[in-house]
Design an enzyme around this catalytic site. Sequence first.
Site, short mmCIF file in Angstrom:
data_model
loop_
_atom_site.label_atom_id
_atom_site.label_comp_id
_atom_site.label_asym_id
_atom_site.label_seq_id
_atom_site.Cartn_x
_atom_site.Cartn_y
_atom_site.Cartn_z
N SER A 266 40.12 48.12 45.85
CA SER A 266 38.90 48.49 45.16
C SER A 266 38.77 49.99 45.17
CB SER A 266 37.70 47.87 45.85
OG SER A 266 37.51 48.50 47.07
N LYS B 49 46.92 47.29 39.09
CA LYS B 49 46.46 48.55 38.53
C LYS B 49 47.50 49.64 38.65
CE LYS B 49 44.33 49.97 42.85
NZ LYS B 49 43.12 50.16 43.55
N GLN C 166 46.81 51.19 50.34
CA GLN C 166 46.08 50.02 49.88
C GLN C 166 45.57 50.17 48.45
OE1 GLN C 166 45.78 47.34 51.76
NE2 GLN C 166 44.47 46.09 50.44
N GLU C 167 45.05 51.34 48.15
CA GLU C 167 44.36 51.53 46.88
C GLU C 167 45.32 51.75 45.70
OE1 GLU C 167 41.24 51.19 46.27
OE2 GLU C 167 40.52 50.95 48.30
N SER C 168 46.36 52.54 45.90
CA SER C 168 47.23 52.90 44.77
C SER C 168 48.70 52.66 45.02
CB SER C 168 47.03 54.38 44.42
OG SER C 168 47.53 55.21 45.48
#
Length: 736
Positions: free
Chosen positions: A76, A87, A561-563
């Site tokens: 997220s 993403k 984690q994010e990217s």
Amino acid sequence: MENNLENSQKGQTAKPPGKRSALGVGAALLGAAGIFSLGYFTGARSGVQTSPSATHPTSAGAPDQVVPASVPEAASGPEGGAVSAAKTELNPVSLRKEEDLVLPANAQAPEMDEKPVRLSAEGGTTKPFDVQDPSSLALGRRSLDDYKHLDEKSFLDMHGLEDNKRYRQSVLLLKQHLIGTQKEKFNAVKACERLSAQSNILERAPTVDDLGCAYWRVLQLAKKEGKGAEVKKASRKKGGMSAALARVKRTRVRNASDWKAFEGAPYYASLSALDFRSLLEARRTVDIALKGPLAGDPQCRSANGRAALVRNLEDFLPQKEAFELMTKVTATLFTCLPPSEEAFEIVHMRMGLLNLERSRFNEAATHLELALQTEDPTEEHRGLFWRGFVESLQYVKNGNVTKHENSYWEKLIAEFPLTLHALVADEILGREPYDRISKRPTPSVSHYAGRKWDRYNTSMFITGLLIARQEKGAMERWSRYLTDNVKAVDFESGLFLALAHLHAGNTRSGILTVFTVLRDFGGDKLTPKVLELLYPLRYHAEVIKHSRNVDAALVMSLIRQESSFNLRATSPVGARGLMQVMPATARSLARGKPLNLYDPAQNIQIGTRYLGRLLGAHDDNYVFTLASYNAGPRPVNRWRGRYDDSIPLLFSDLIPYPETRNYVSGLLRNMHWYRELLNHVAHAKEDGLQPWTAKTVAPRPLMFGLDEKSSGIALAVDAKLLEKVEDATGSGPVTD
């Protein structure tokens, strides 16, 4: 692999002398691991992190459940916006259809070499070999310690191939299959069909004449294996769920007829249908569900409805009546809800933790034991940890629990070594996970698995060829196909698959592949080198440079984690770059400077500034900060009013959103391993990176942030946990 950080000391009360409650002693038990100390669940805010004791040797461990982690769930953005797991990837043109292939229209049947040769692993003279046996190929299996991808000449020698005109034409054909125009792909398919009609090319070693049809072979072999049945089955299941949702609509249960709609409904359909405006309304629904014509429900037709009722009642905690109603409804599910139902684990896990929170140890043990009997568990690592925690209360004497065996924790550490909970159990038992894995032999990397040129080995041949030829565009496209369609079949070839993803820049798939092979083929194969594949150290110099007020290991964990270290990552809600910073947030923090959130230095600088602000808002408590980063601050404030937040790990496991629950535990686990890697980075000088010093990271990761006067058994618990209660055996209070 799935580590939780420590609670703030704000509002703590001194531990009274004399008798101590069983859960209070249990808090000391966790305190022995430092998980109540500021360092594990809270962050120091005095610039770079300082060590509590520079004399204690460093240590490290492993990722989630091989996570893991919580290895990565859906991530997220920093403001709670959901980010798709995809993403970090481009939106590729589908490579799964037959029509996506291409070859020269005049391709001819291959002429087989009679005696293929290869170089020996030592570079000696060539000799005949069995080209039909992939496992016999020299250079196809090497140690991960010094592994490097083969260049084109070595790859061709290994497979007994020659670099000639026919070979180059075949390579062109393979590239047309992968990245050609639609017309080229169509022609390639037709060419391979003609070639196959003249000679069986499906399950033999690729030659210079037919290697261009390797991708076409992979698709044909996938058809023979019947791939796609699982997708159809899942679609039918999804349709059934939709029908159930249509039947059980959000409603007020006013009478027995209304409740009858829940008979036979799935758990999540029932959960979404129930909506209580007040505890009074919830109580009336409980009375309807358990009394009247449906009393007893001998056929248990509404068991999932009752399980959903238990979960909805949680929203009214900490009111005493809400917990009493939950206990009342749960009592009817002991014989009604079978272990095969998804709700079985959910109900018993949460009731076990809620009873533990209330120092009801016998009831907690009963529910946790039942949760461990789930047929297809998703949170077994949590159940093992807390069931072992209750068992350890029987052995606690003055906070020392390192001398006894704990079968639950031993199983947790053996089967889920990459979870946060295994790390905490290791620490409580006085063990150092990094020391253990550093003594293991480094595994080998193998290009192939087995002795047949099946779909898997043909896929690995394409992978090795594209890497050897440095075909960047084709390899990026092929990596995306592998992600969706090819899974590792053993550990060594799984490492090759992971390295191929990383080579293609597909870091997320590389990490997930390592996680999967560790989970499926043995967590005991985790070594420091494998750990570095799970936790890449990209941009770590930039992170250390800009992480003045936050823990650099936390920043590395967030980026992973994010990217997944994708500079161009963009979420559906607009979060950008390594730390998935929202443009509006960036503008408020950029101080008038021009913005480019795809620039790593600027993204890290702004992202760490925002993270520092969140930490300050939550008194440097990592659990609350990470939960807010994922779900937003409002839900976190609501949960803090609902659950006891004085035990950070227990609070983390009670977070009702599964995604956020796994996100927090995964990030804390990641943080532990990044601390270890940054302290043990053997290749730092080779990469031009500066290793962290003793002043940068704490010697013992679970006690990180404690000052020199603090004790590992220091408690950060609420006064109510120190009340006199019965211990786990019911024989009386635990005393000092």
